[in-house]
Design a protein around this motif. Structure first.
Motif, PDB file in Angstrom:
ATOM      1  N   SER A 108       0.809  -1.210   0.000  1.00  0.00           N
ATOM      2  CA  SER A 108       0.000   0.000   0.000  1.00  0.00           C
ATOM      3  C   SER A 108       0.843   1.261   0.000  1.00  0.00           C
ATOM      4  O   SER A 108       1.959   1.285   0.542  1.00  0.00           O
ATOM      5  CB  SER A 108      -0.924   0.008   1.223  1.00  0.00           C
ATOM      6  N   GLU A 109       0.301   2.301  -0.606  1.00  0.00           N
ATOM      7  CA  GLU A 109       0.876   3.638  -0.486  1.00  0.00           C
ATOM      8  C   GLU A 109       0.421   4.293   0.812  1.00  0.00           C
ATOM      9  O   GLU A 109       1.077   5.197   1.319  1.00  0.00           O
ATOM     10  CB  GLU A 109       0.471   4.517  -1.677  1.00  0.00           C
ATOM     11  N   PHE A 110      -0.715   3.808   1.356  1.00  0.00           N
ATOM     12  CA  PHE A 110      -1.322   4.458   2.521  1.00  0.00           C
ATOM     13  C   PHE A 110      -1.451   3.567   3.755  1.00  0.00           C
ATOM     14  O   PHE A 110      -1.048   3.966   4.849  1.00  0.00           O
ATOM     15  CB  PHE A 110      -2.705   4.991   2.137  1.00  0.00           C
ATOM     16  N   ALA A 111      -2.052   2.414   3.599  1.00  0.00           N
ATOM     17  CA  ALA A 111      -2.367   1.573   4.751  1.00  0.00           C
ATOM     18  C   ALA A 111      -1.123   1.289   5.593  1.00  0.00           C
ATOM     19  O   ALA A 111      -0.090   0.880   5.075  1.00  0.00           O
ATOM     20  CB  ALA A 111      -2.994   0.259   4.294  1.00  0.00           C
TER      21      ALA A 111
ATOM     22  N   LEU B 299      -1.266   8.792  10.609  1.00  0.00           N
ATOM     23  CA  LEU B 299      -2.250   9.737  10.085  1.00  0.00           C
ATOM     24  C   LEU B 299      -1.588  10.989   9.526  1.00  0.00           C
ATOM     25  O   LEU B 299      -1.957  11.451   8.441  1.00  0.00           O
ATOM     26  CB  LEU B 299      -3.248  10.120  11.187  1.00  0.00           C
ATOM     27  N   ALA B 300      -0.618  11.533  10.228  1.00  0.00           N
ATOM     28  CA  ALA B 300       0.028  12.768   9.787  1.00  0.00           C
ATOM     29  C   ALA B 300       0.668  12.599   8.405  1.00  0.00           C
ATOM     30  O   ALA B 300       0.581  13.493   7.551  1.00  0.00           O
ATOM     31  CB  ALA B 300       1.080  13.207  10.801  1.00  0.00           C
ATOM     32  N   GLU B 301       1.296  11.454   8.187  1.00  0.00           N
ATOM     33  CA  GLU B 301       1.947  11.201   6.898  1.00  0.00           C
ATOM     34  C   GLU B 301       0.912  11.037   5.791  1.00  0.00           C
ATOM     35  O   GLU B 301       1.097  11.526   4.671  1.00  0.00           O
ATOM     36  CB  GLU B 301       2.820   9.952   7.000  1.00  0.00           C
ATOM     37  N   GLN B 302      -0.182  10.371   6.110  1.00  0.00           N
ATOM     38  CA  GLN B 302      -1.236  10.204   5.113  1.00  0.00           C
ATOM     39  C   GLN B 302      -1.900  11.545   4.789  1.00  0.00           C
ATOM     40  O   GLN B 302      -2.228  11.830   3.631  1.00  0.00           O
ATOM     41  CB  GLN B 302      -2.266   9.192   5.601  1.00  0.00           C
ATOM     42  N   LYS B 303      -2.118  12.371   5.795  1.00  0.00           N
ATOM     43  CA  LYS B 303      -2.705  13.690   5.569  1.00  0.00           C
ATOM     44  C   LYS B 303      -1.813  14.520   4.651  1.00  0.00           C
ATOM     45  O   LYS B 303      -2.304  15.219   3.763  1.00  0.00           O
ATOM     46  CB  LYS B 303      -2.908  14.415   6.903  1.00  0.00           C
ATOM     47  N   GLU B 304      -0.516  14.443   4.857  1.00  0.00           N
ATOM     48  CA  GLU B 304       0.405  15.210   4.021  1.00  0.00           C
ATOM     49  C   GLU B 304       0.342  14.760   2.566  1.00  0.00           C
ATOM     50  O   GLU B 304       0.282  15.585   1.645  1.00  0.00           O
ATOM     51  CB  GLU B 304       1.831  15.071   4.545  1.00  0.00           C
TER      52      GLU B 304
ATOM     53  N   GLU C  84      -8.204   3.148   8.025  1.00  0.00           N
ATOM     54  CA  GLU C  84      -9.033   4.165   8.665  1.00  0.00           C
ATOM     55  C   GLU C  84      -8.347   5.530   8.656  1.00  0.00           C
ATOM     56  O   GLU C  84      -9.013   6.570   8.554  1.00  0.00           O
ATOM     57  CB  GLU C  84      -9.364   3.750  10.104  1.00  0.00           C
ATOM     58  N   ASN C  85      -7.023   5.551   8.761  1.00  0.00           N
ATOM     59  CA  ASN C  85      -6.315   6.827   8.707  1.00  0.00           C
ATOM     60  C   ASN C  85      -6.462   7.499   7.346  1.00  0.00           C
ATOM     61  O   ASN C  85      -6.484   8.730   7.255  1.00  0.00           O
ATOM     62  CB  ASN C  85      -4.828   6.627   9.031  1.00  0.00           C
ATOM     63  N   THR C  86      -6.550   6.694   6.295  1.00  0.00           N
ATOM     64  CA  THR C  86      -6.756   7.254   4.954  1.00  0.00           C
ATOM     65  C   THR C  86      -8.089   7.977   4.890  1.00  0.00           C
ATOM     66  O   THR C  86      -8.199   9.080   4.337  1.00  0.00           O
ATOM     67  CB  THR C  86      -6.725   6.138   3.893  1.00  0.00           C
ATOM     68  N   LEU C  87      -9.110   7.349   5.468  1.00  0.00           N
ATOM     69  CA  LEU C  87     -10.437   7.966   5.470  1.00  0.00           C
ATOM     70  C   LEU C  87     -10.439   9.257   6.286  1.00  0.00           C
ATOM     71  O   LEU C  87     -11.026  10.263   5.871  1.00  0.00           O
ATOM     72  CB  LEU C  87     -11.462   6.977   6.029  1.00  0.00           C
ATOM     73  N   LYS C  88      -9.764   9.238   7.429  1.00  0.00           N
ATOM     74  CA  LYS C  88      -9.674  10.446   8.248  1.00  0.00           C
ATOM     75  C   LYS C  88      -8.949  11.551   7.492  1.00  0.00           C
ATOM     76  O   LYS C  88      -9.343  12.724   7.547  1.00  0.00           O
ATOM     77  CB  LYS C  88      -8.942  10.135   9.550  1.00  0.00           C
ATOM     78  N   ALA C  89      -7.887  11.188   6.790  1.00  0.00           N
ATOM     79  CA  ALA C  89      -7.114  12.177   6.036  1.00  0.00           C
ATOM     80  C   ALA C  89      -7.955  12.796   4.922  1.00  0.00           C
ATOM     81  O   ALA C  89      -7.895  14.012   4.680  1.00  0.00           O
ATOM     82  CB  ALA C  89      -5.863  11.524   5.451  1.00  0.00           C
ATOM     83  N   LEU C  90      -8.755  11.988   4.254  1.00  0.00           N
ATOM     84  CA  LEU C  90      -9.620  12.500   3.193  1.00  0.00           C
ATOM     85  C   LEU C  90     -10.634  13.495   3.758  1.00  0.00           C
ATOM     86  O   LEU C  90     -10.896  14.546   3.157  1.00  0.00           O
ATOM     87  CB  LEU C  90     -10.349  11.342   2.505  1.00  0.00           C
ATOM     88  N   VAL C  91     -11.193  13.170   4.913  1.00  0.00           N
ATOM     89  CA  VAL C  91     -12.177  14.062   5.538  1.00  0.00           C
ATOM     90  C   VAL C  91     -11.530  15.385   5.929  1.00  0.00           C
ATOM     91  O   VAL C  91     -12.108  16.465   5.721  1.00  0.00           O
ATOM     92  CB  VAL C  91     -12.814  13.386   6.775  1.00  0.00           C
ATOM     93  N   GLU C  92     -10.343  15.321   6.500  1.00  0.00           N
ATOM     94  CA  GLU C  92      -9.703  16.522   7.029  1.00  0.00           C
ATOM     95  C   GLU C  92      -9.011  17.383   5.971  1.00  0.00           C
ATOM     96  O   GLU C  92      -8.852  18.591   6.161  1.00  0.00           O
ATOM     97  CB  GLU C  92      -8.686  16.127   8.110  1.00  0.00           C
ATOM     98  N   GLU C  93      -8.622  16.762   4.854  1.00  0.00           N
ATOM     99  CA  GLU C  93      -7.826  17.493   3.864  1.00  0.00           C
ATOM    100  C   GLU C  93      -8.524  17.740   2.530  1.00  0.00           C
ATOM    101  O   GLU C  93      -8.010  18.510   1.712  1.00  0.00           O
ATOM    102  CB  GLU C  93      -6.515  16.734   3.604  1.00  0.00           C
ATOM    103  N   THR C  94      -9.663  17.101   2.298  1.00  0.00           N
ATOM    104  CA  THR C  94     -10.341  17.242   1.005  1.00  0.00           C
ATOM    105  C   THR C  94     -11.855  17.315   1.186  1.00  0.00           C
ATOM    106  O   THR C  94     -12.376  17.119   2.283  1.00  0.00           O
ATOM    107  CB  THR C  94     -10.034  16.047   0.077  1.00  0.00           C
ATOM    108  N   SER C  95     -12.531  17.558   0.072  1.00  0.00           N
ATOM    109  CA  SER C  95     -14.002  17.514   0.060  1.00  0.00           C
ATOM    110  C   SER C  95     -14.504  16.196  -0.519  1.00  0.00           C
ATOM    111  O   SER C  95     -15.708  16.022  -0.719  1.00  0.00           O
ATOM    112  CB  SER C  95     -14.556  18.685  -0.762  1.00  0.00           C
TER     113      SER C  95
ATOM    114  N   GLY D 103     -19.896   5.540   7.187  1.00  0.00           N
ATOM    115  CA  GLY D 103     -19.675   6.830   7.812  1.00  0.00           C
ATOM    116  C   GLY D 103     -20.127   7.941   6.882  1.00  0.00           C
ATOM    117  O   GLY D 103     -21.238   7.917   6.355  1.00  0.00           O
ATOM    118  N   VAL D 104     -19.246   8.899   6.627  1.00  0.00           N
ATOM    119  CA  VAL D 104     -19.589  10.015   5.736  1.00  0.00           C
ATOM    120  C   VAL D 104     -19.348   9.674   4.268  1.00  0.00           C
ATOM    121  O   VAL D 104     -19.672  10.471   3.384  1.00  0.00           O
ATOM    122  CB  VAL D 104     -18.787  11.280   6.101  1.00  0.00           C
ATOM    123  N   PHE D 105     -18.785   8.496   4.002  1.00  0.00           N
ATOM    124  CA  PHE D 105     -18.415   8.138   2.641  1.00  0.00           C
ATOM    125  C   PHE D 105     -19.470   7.278   1.950  1.00  0.00           C
ATOM    126  O   PHE D 105     -20.156   6.467   2.585  1.00  0.00           O
ATOM    127  CB  PHE D 105     -17.088   7.370   2.630  1.00  0.00           C
ATOM    128  N   THR D 106     -19.556   7.473   0.644  1.00  0.00           N
ATOM    129  CA  THR D 106     -20.295   6.550  -0.209  1.00  0.00           C
ATOM    130  C   THR D 106     -19.262   5.646  -0.862  1.00  0.00           C
ATOM    131  O   THR D 106     -18.323   6.127  -1.508  1.00  0.00           O
ATOM    132  CB  THR D 106     -21.085   7.290  -1.300  1.00  0.00           C
TER     133      THR D 106
END
Length: 243
Positions: free
Chosen positions: A94-97, A101-106, A134-145, A161-164
């Motif tokens: 994986s590139e993310f998993a 969280l901080a690294e994924q957000k960046e 789960e950190n990928t999902l958190k990063a998407l919520v915090e850094e993107t729409s 959660g908030v994702f489709t």
């Protein structure tokens, strides 16, 4: 529920095989199909570095966007650095998993801003090798729409959660005996003449089943069904057994 077919194209980047991507675009335009296309914002994966850098790549993506193609953020640099599959363990890389969280957000913030800055507005996300956590999902919520993800095993889109979540199950076209929303994932960089001929023939003979991602009303999507939970469990259990 009827049977619907969707097309996803992976690994669009400035170094992609331009002739093959143009060929698949011509076929899709011919039959009026608008695929999802995954854009690598800062490609560093040698496997996908095929042609010299296309200085018109941004214009090409903007044209896809104008035509109504579903634009997806496909990671950041497309380089897998971990050996975990996360919550969608299609592969053990994986590139993310597995990353903090901080690294994924960046990574996600950089990738998203790279596209937004030039007028490309991704509404979808899917990770290289289908793997995220789960950190990928958190990063998407915090850094993107972005609130729609193309991946997971199911027969129909569902809310997490908030994702489709729009399932992505197949790596090639095939007639299926089960009703559902079937996403067929293609990598144009690796397609040969036979693959393109097969691709067009299947579309031509099954055109009535194809829909576009914009046809999915995300406001009417419900929770993951018991059937889909069982399907996902069986699928990943079998992959684990097979190694």
């Amino acid at each position: 529920m009827k049977q619907y077919y969707l097309v996803r194209l992976d690994d669009a980047c400035p170094q992609m095989n331009r002739l093959r991507w143009q060929r698949i675009e011509n076929i899709l335009d011919k039959y009026g199909i608008k695929p999802m296309v995954g854009i690598i914002p800062h490609n560093e994966d040698p496997v996908t570095c095929i042609d010299t850098i296309d200085t018109n790549f941004t214009s090409k993506v903007l044209n896809w966007q104008k035509k109504g193609w579903a634009i997806a953020l496909h990671g950041y640099n497309h380089v897998c650095t971990t050996i975990t599959g996360g919550i969608n363990p299609v592969h053990k890389r994986s590139e993310f998993a597995g990353l903090p969280l901080a690294e994924q957000k960046e990574k996600i913030s950089k990738g998203y801003k790279t596209l937004i800055t030039v007028g490309i507005h991704p509404k979808y996300f899917f990770a290289p090798s289908h793997t995220y956590d789960e950190n990928t999902l958190k990063a998407l919520v915090e850094e993107t729409s972005i609130r729609i993800i193309s991946d997971s095993i199911a027969l129909q889109p569902y809310k997490q959660g908030v994702f489709t979540m729009i399932p992505c199950q197949m790596g090639r076209f095939r007639r299926l005996p089960i009703r559902g929303y079937w996403t067929f994932c293609f990598h144009p960089n690796g397609m040969d003449d036979v693959a393109f001929d097969t691709f067009e023939h299947f579309i031509k003979t099954n055109l009535e089943r194809f829909i576009n991602f914009s046809d999915i009303d995300v406001n009417k999507v419900g929770k993951k069904t018991i059937v889909d939970r069982l399907l996902s469990f069986v699928y990943f259990t079998l992959r684990k057994i097979k190694g």
